[in-house]
Structures are given as structure tokens and as C-alpha cells.
Design a protein around this motif. Structure first.
Motif, mmCIF file in Angstrom:
data_model
loop_
_atom_site.group_PDB
_atom_site.id
_atom_site.type_symbol
_atom_site.label_atom_id
_atom_site.label_comp_id
_atom_site.label_asym_id
_atom_site.label_seq_id
_atom_site.Cartn_x
_atom_site.Cartn_y
_atom_site.Cartn_z
ATOM 1 N N LEU A 124 0.818 -1.213 0.000
ATOM 2 C CA LEU A 124 0.000 0.000 0.000
ATOM 3 C C LEU A 124 0.851 1.262 0.000
ATOM 4 C CD1 LEU A 124 -2.755 -1.015 2.599
ATOM 5 C CD2 LEU A 124 -2.982 -0.953 0.113
ATOM 6 N N GLY A 125 2.080 1.146 0.493
ATOM 7 C CA GLY A 125 2.948 2.313 0.538
ATOM 8 C C GLY A 125 3.247 2.889 -0.835
ATOM 9 N N ALA A 126 3.248 2.046 -1.873
ATOM 10 C CA ALA A 126 3.577 2.515 -3.224
ATOM 11 C C ALA A 126 2.535 3.501 -3.758
ATOM 12 C CB ALA A 126 3.748 1.332 -4.167
ATOM 13 N N PRO A 127 1.252 3.125 -3.828
ATOM 14 C CA PRO A 127 0.279 4.102 -4.342
ATOM 15 C C PRO A 127 0.111 5.316 -3.440
ATOM 16 C CG PRO A 127 -0.848 2.145 -3.529
ATOM 17 C CD PRO A 127 0.614 1.823 -3.575
ATOM 18 N N ILE A 128 0.225 5.130 -2.122
ATOM 19 C CA ILE A 128 0.102 6.277 -1.219
ATOM 20 C C ILE A 128 1.236 7.265 -1.473
ATOM 21 C CG2 ILE A 128 0.113 7.029 1.186
ATOM 22 C CD1 ILE A 128 -1.170 4.351 1.931
ATOM 23 N N GLY A 129 2.458 6.757 -1.551
ATOM 24 C CA GLY A 129 3.601 7.621 -1.821
ATOM 25 C C GLY A 129 3.489 8.321 -3.159
ATOM 26 N N LEU A 130 2.988 7.604 -4.181
ATOM 27 C CA LEU A 130 2.834 8.202 -5.510
ATOM 28 C C LEU A 130 1.759 9.279 -5.515
ATOM 29 C CD1 LEU A 130 3.337 8.406 -8.526
ATOM 30 C CD2 LEU A 130 1.842 6.417 -8.848
ATOM 31 N N ILE A 131 0.649 9.017 -4.863
ATOM 32 C CA ILE A 131 -0.447 9.996 -4.833
ATOM 33 C C ILE A 131 0.035 11.308 -4.222
ATOM 34 C CG2 ILE A 131 -2.674 10.532 -3.755
ATOM 35 C CD1 ILE A 131 -3.352 7.521 -4.033
ATOM 36 N N VAL A 132 0.719 11.217 -3.094
ATOM 37 C CA VAL A 132 1.192 12.433 -2.424
ATOM 38 C C VAL A 132 2.219 13.156 -3.288
ATOM 39 C CG1 VAL A 132 2.345 13.340 -0.377
ATOM 40 C CG2 VAL A 132 0.725 11.451 -0.149
ATOM 41 N N ALA A 133 3.156 12.419 -3.872
ATOM 42 C CA ALA A 133 4.200 13.040 -4.689
ATOM 43 C C ALA A 133 3.606 13.688 -5.940
ATOM 44 C CB ALA A 133 5.240 11.996 -5.087
ATOM 45 N N ALA A 134 2.705 12.988 -6.622
ATOM 46 C CA ALA A 134 2.115 13.523 -7.856
ATOM 47 C C ALA A 134 1.282 14.770 -7.582
ATOM 48 C CB ALA A 134 1.260 12.450 -8.531
ATOM 49 N N LEU A 135 0.479 14.742 -6.521
ATOM 50 C CA LEU A 135 -0.352 15.905 -6.196
ATOM 51 C C LEU A 135 0.495 17.097 -5.754
ATOM 52 C CD1 LEU A 135 -3.383 14.255 -4.332
ATOM 53 C CD2 LEU A 135 -3.297 15.128 -6.676
ATOM 54 N N LEU A 136 1.569 16.829 -5.037
ATOM 55 C CA LEU A 136 2.449 17.912 -4.601
ATOM 56 C C LEU A 136 3.101 18.595 -5.804
ATOM 57 C CD1 LEU A 136 3.799 19.516 -2.369
ATOM 58 C CD2 LEU A 136 5.480 17.672 -2.125
ATOM 59 N N PHE A 137 3.606 17.811 -6.742
ATOM 60 C CA PHE A 137 4.198 18.394 -7.944
ATOM 61 C C PHE A 137 3.135 19.098 -8.793
ATOM 62 C CE2 PHE A 137 8.087 15.833 -7.341
ATOM 63 C CZ PHE A 137 9.035 16.770 -7.724
ATOM 64 N N ALA A 138 1.944 18.514 -8.878
ATOM 65 C CA ALA A 138 0.869 19.138 -9.666
ATOM 66 C C ALA A 138 0.509 20.498 -9.095
ATOM 67 C CB ALA A 138 -0.359 18.221 -9.687
ATOM 68 N N TYR A 139 0.465 20.585 -7.768
ATOM 69 C CA TYR A 139 0.151 21.864 -7.122
ATOM 70 C C TYR A 139 1.217 22.909 -7.448
ATOM 71 C CZ TYR A 139 -0.474 25.349 -3.461
ATOM 72 O OH TYR A 139 -0.641 26.532 -2.780
ATOM 73 N N LEU A 140 2.472 22.527 -7.345
ATOM 74 C CA LEU A 140 3.560 23.467 -7.601
ATOM 75 C C LEU A 140 3.593 23.898 -9.068
ATOM 76 C CD1 LEU A 140 6.342 21.726 -5.482
ATOM 77 C CD2 LEU A 140 5.231 23.905 -4.965
ATOM 78 N N VAL A 141 3.409 22.940 -9.973
ATOM 79 C CA VAL A 141 3.435 23.257 -11.400
ATOM 80 C C VAL A 141 2.301 24.205 -11.780
ATOM 81 C CG1 VAL A 141 3.093 22.284 -13.705
ATOM 82 C CG2 VAL A 141 4.640 21.165 -12.100
ATOM 83 N N SER A 142 1.125 23.998 -11.196
ATOM 84 C CA SER A 142 -0.039 24.800 -11.562
ATOM 85 C C SER A 142 -0.054 26.174 -10.908
ATOM 86 C CB SER A 142 -1.326 24.049 -11.208
ATOM 87 O OG SER A 142 -1.411 23.815 -9.812
ATOM 88 N N ASN A 143 0.708 26.353 -9.832
ATOM 89 C CA ASN A 143 0.664 27.625 -9.096
ATOM 90 C C ASN A 143 1.927 28.470 -9.236
ATOM 91 O OD1 ASN A 143 -1.916 27.807 -7.195
ATOM 92 N ND2 ASN A 143 -1.256 25.658 -7.246
ATOM 93 N N LEU A 144 2.926 27.974 -9.957
ATOM 94 C CA LEU A 144 4.155 28.723 -10.172
ATOM 95 C C LEU A 144 4.404 28.878 -11.666
ATOM 96 C CD1 LEU A 144 6.539 26.963 -7.586
ATOM 97 C CD2 LEU A 144 5.365 29.158 -7.304
ATOM 98 N N SER A 145 5.095 29.912 -12.005
ATOM 99 C CA SER A 145 5.511 30.049 -13.400
ATOM 100 C C SER A 145 6.555 28.988 -13.705
ATOM 101 C CB SER A 145 6.100 31.438 -13.640
ATOM 102 O OG SER A 145 7.307 31.594 -12.903
ATOM 103 N N ALA A 146 6.754 28.686 -14.981
ATOM 104 C CA ALA A 146 7.735 27.676 -15.363
ATOM 105 C C ALA A 146 9.118 28.051 -14.859
ATOM 106 C CB ALA A 146 7.741 27.501 -16.880
#
Length: 437
Positions: free
Chosen positions: A172-194
Motif C-alpha cells: 500500500l505504501g507505493a500508491p500512497i507515496g505516488l499519490i502524495v508526490a504527484a499531487l504535490l508536484f501538480a500543485y507546484l506546477v499549476s501555481n508557479l511560473s515555469a
């Protein structure tokens, strides 16, 4: 005169039988926390290898070559992992599991947070690449040392009829770790300039990973260091044995243990890191969309892993692995068509892929534990896991991206198919060996 049978016992020295009982739920908590921290670290680096490092570390080559070089850095940790297993296994024998785990997670945390501080190629030149590579090797060594035996203890602490369910808990650690990492990067990408993201925004996930490691360290030490768990490890012969002794006695079993999960481990990267790189390099999809899609698909994988626990207790763990390998083989033939099918095809690819992965990956841990010598089970399991991840997962993103760009996506599908075939053959060999015994 007081006889021995009448010798008074101080109330504080008495222990209720239940106090010595090691609860599977306690073990499960430690396992999930530990695996989540490890996979979060991995996915933070893997995502950065696609969307950050080609621009920051390899700006002197084209984006494809930069991504391939970044994937080579991903591979470095998997190459270092068996070496780390050997080093920290010696520390475990001489100084104990607590010392080993503390040093391993300290190395993991410092390597991870230091990655977020590495300057770009424009500032440090080739030394930026060298420093990042050394830190990645440090992560790999630490990952080899972070093996704490809790997953094996969990499998041996539950009734036989429930082992399939409890076998899926570490995964279970694999999908949990991926979900948190993907959402964290998605938040940063969408809220910061390139520009801001590539300059400083990408660093935050590495700092978060350090915080997660600290929490995981204390959570795992609280469990592993307790007298009850030490006693449980000893009573189930989960103690480190000599490396030469282990390979001499169980070399064949360790090899089989590394090959059995190849289908799951190859599939693991074929629905996480590889599609992210393909979409990022060759499609017009926004990065935020695909990162969010990855998180949603991982949630389907999480449910699928739980389902695998119930199904394996009904059908049998190895039968689940067999059918999972067959499903992965079929998926490998459909994958090229789906990944080229726009948003709809990509969505089907990701969700279907994660569902199949969950059913197989959920039971990939400890499928050949019964073949290990009891005396060497702890060491054997650690090395089987390290080599399985190296050959099954470490090479996957680099090989799949190279094959797909030189020969076409169908070649990446054939690579995944080879992992499924290896799993089926290894399961057949295990069955024959058991018949002979």
C-alpha cells in the motif's frame, strides 16, 4: 522455608500473556509508514527526473537525451541497493537492527534533502551532475539498509488463511507515496511560473521527503526497538545471517525470489515514470493534467491492492501472481495503442494499468518465502527484494523510453511482455521444485 513454587513474585514483574502478543495491526502500521516514506522519496526523484533534471542538469543535450540521462540516475539507486543491503546487514549483525535502521534512514534523509539544494549545471557545471549522482547512490545504499524485516514478521504473525490479505499491506505504501508526490508536484506546477518552478519550486518536494523520513524513522523505531518485537523477530528466526552462508544455502531461492515479481516491478514503472516521460516529451497534454491523472489512477491501484488480498486468500497467492502476469502480458500488447489515443487512451491506459498492477503487485512480496532456509530467511528476503527491484524496476524507465523512441511504442510493450514471461517461467520452476521435494 519457602519452596520455589511458593516464591513470591513482585506484581510489577508479572506480565499478562496479552502483553507479549505482537499484534499484526501494530506491525502493519509500521510497515505502511516505512514503505510510504520509501516510495515517496522514490517518486519525488523519479518525477523530477522527467520534468526538472533534463533542464537543470543536462541543458547541453536535447530533451530526450536529457531524460534518458536522468533515468540513468534513477537506475543508480537500484544498482546501489544490493550493496547497501550487504553493508547494513553487517551493521545489523554487529550492532543490532535499531542502529542499522537509524543509520539507513539518516542517510536516506540527508541524501534526499541535499538533492533539493544542488545547484544547476549553469552554476556548478559538471559537478552538479556528479553531486546529484552521488546523492542518488546514497539513497540506494540507504534503501538497502532500510529493510527492517517487519513485512516478513507480519506474514509470519497471522493465520495462514489470512496471509494473502496481510501480504498486500506493505504494498500500500507505493500508491500512497505516488499519490502524495504527484499531487504535490501538480500543485507546484499549476501555481508557479515555469521559471519559478525550475528555479526553486521543484526543491520543496525533496524537503517534504526529508520530513516524512523523520516521522517514519521514529514510528518504525518505536516498533522495532520494543522488547516484544525483538522477541518476535528472534522466535520466528528473523535474524541477520552471514551473506556468504545465505547465498551458499539459498542462492537459487534468492534468484527465484528476485525473478518472480519481475512482471509486477516492470509494470510498476510502465504505469508511473515511463508514461509521464512519454507524455511530457511527445504530446501536448499539460503536465498538471497528467500528474492529476496519475494520482487518480494510483487511487484505483490502491483499491486493487486491497482487493488482491481478499482474492489471494481465496485463490492462492501464486495463482494470483500467475494470472496477474498473464494480464500484464495482455496489457503489454494493448498499451502502445492506448498511450497514443489522446486523453481518452491515456486515461484508460493509466487506470487499467494500475488496476492490473494492484492485483499483481499486491501479492508480489514474499511469494517464495517458503523456499528460504528458516535460518537465513531475513537476509534472503532482503537480497531477493533488492535484486528484484534492480532487474524488474530499475531498468524499466530507461529501457522502455529508449526502445519506444528508437523502435516505437510496441517495443516498450514487448519489454513489459518479457517481464510477464519471466514471472510465469519462475512460478513454473518453483512448482517443479516443490514437487521434487
Amino acid at each position: 522455608m519457602v519452596t520455589s513454587s511458593e516464591t513470591p513474585v513482585h506484581p510489577d514483574s508479572r506480565r499478562d500473556a496479552d502483553d507479549d502478543h505482537v499484534s499484526p495491526s501494530d506491525i502493519a502500521v509500521g510497515v505502511v509508514i516505512g514503505r510510504t516514506s520509501e516510495f515517496f522519496d522514490f517518486f519525488v526523484f523519479a518525477i523530477a527526473a522527467v520534468i526538472v533534471f533534463p533542464a537543470r542538469l543536462f541543458p547541453f543535450v536535447d530533451p530526450l537525451t536529457g531524460t534518458l540521462l536522468s533515468f540513468f540516475m534513477v537506475l543508480l539507486a537500484f544498482v546501489a541497493r544490493p550493496i547497501g543491503t550487504a553493508i547494513f546487514m553487517m551493521i545489523d549483525r554487529r550492532h543490532g537492527r535499531v542502529t542499522k535502521l537509524t543509520l539507513a534512514l539518516f542517510l536516506m534523509g540527508t541524501s534526499t534533502v541535499a538533492m533539493g539544494l544542488v545547484p544547476s549545471y549553469a552554476v556548478l557545471g559538471e559537478w552538479a551532475i556528479v553531486v546529484m549522482a552521488l546523492l542518488r547512490i546514497g539513497q540506494g545504499l540507504a534503501l538497502g539498509g532500510s529493510w527492517d524485516g517487519l513485512a516478513s514478521l507480519l506474514a509470519l504473525s497471522v493465520p495462514k488463511e489470512k496471509r494473502g490479505f496481510y501480504a498486500m499491506i506493505p504494498q500500500l505504501g507505493a500508491p500512497i507515496g505516488l499519490i502524495v508526490a504527484a499531487l504535490l508536484f501538480a500543485y507546484l506546477v499549476s501555481n508557479l511560473s515555469a521559471e519559478d518552478f525550475l528555479d526553486w519550486g521543484w526543491r520543496y518536494p525533496f524537503f517534504v521527503a526529508f520530513s516524512v523520513n523523520v516521522v517514519a524513522l521514529f514510528a518504525r523505531l518505536r516498533i522495532v526497538a520494543s522488547p516484544e518485537f525483538q522477541e518476535a523477530f528472534e522466535s520466528r528466526e528473523l535474524q541477520p545471517s552471514g551473506i556468504r552462508e545465505s547465498f551458499r544455502a539459498d542462492g537459487r531461492s534468492i534468484a527465484l525470489g528476485a525473478v518472480v515479481p519481475l512482471a509486477s516491478f516492470a509494470m510498476f514503472h510502465m504505469v508511473t515514470v515511463f508514461p509521464l516521460s512519454w507524455v511530457f516529451l511527445y504530446t501536448d497534454e499539460t503536465l498538471t493534467f497528467f500528474l492529476n491523472l496519475t494520482a487518480v489512477s494510483a487511487a484505483f491501484g490502491l483499491i486493487s491492492i486491497v482487493l488482491s488480498g481478499y482474492l489471494s486468500d481465496w485463490l492462492g497467492r501464486r495463482r494470483m501472481l500467475l494470472w496477474g502476469a498473464i494480464a500484464i502480458g495482455v496489457f503489454s500488447l494493448l498499451a502502445p495503442l492506448l498511450l497514443q489515443g489522446g486523453k481518452t487512451g491515456e486515461t484508460i491506459y493509466m487506470i487499467l494499468g494500475f488496476v492490473i498492477l494492484g492485483l499483481s503487485f499486491g501479492q508480489s512480496s514474499g511469494a517464495v518465502a517458503s523456499l528460504f532456509n528458516k535460518r537465513n530467511r531475513y537476509t534472503d528476503s532482503a537480497f531477493a527484494s533488492a535484486f528484484g527491484w534492480l532487474f524488474g524496476a530499475g531498468l524499466a524507465p530507461l529501457t522502455a523510453l529508449y526502445l519506444s523512441t528508437t523502435l516505437g511504442l510496441f517495443a516498450a510493450g514487448l519489454y513489459l511482455l518479457s517481464g510477464a514471461v519471466a514471472t510465469v517461467i519462475s512460478l513454473w520452476i518453483i512448482r517443479q521444485l516443490e514437487f521434487q521435494n
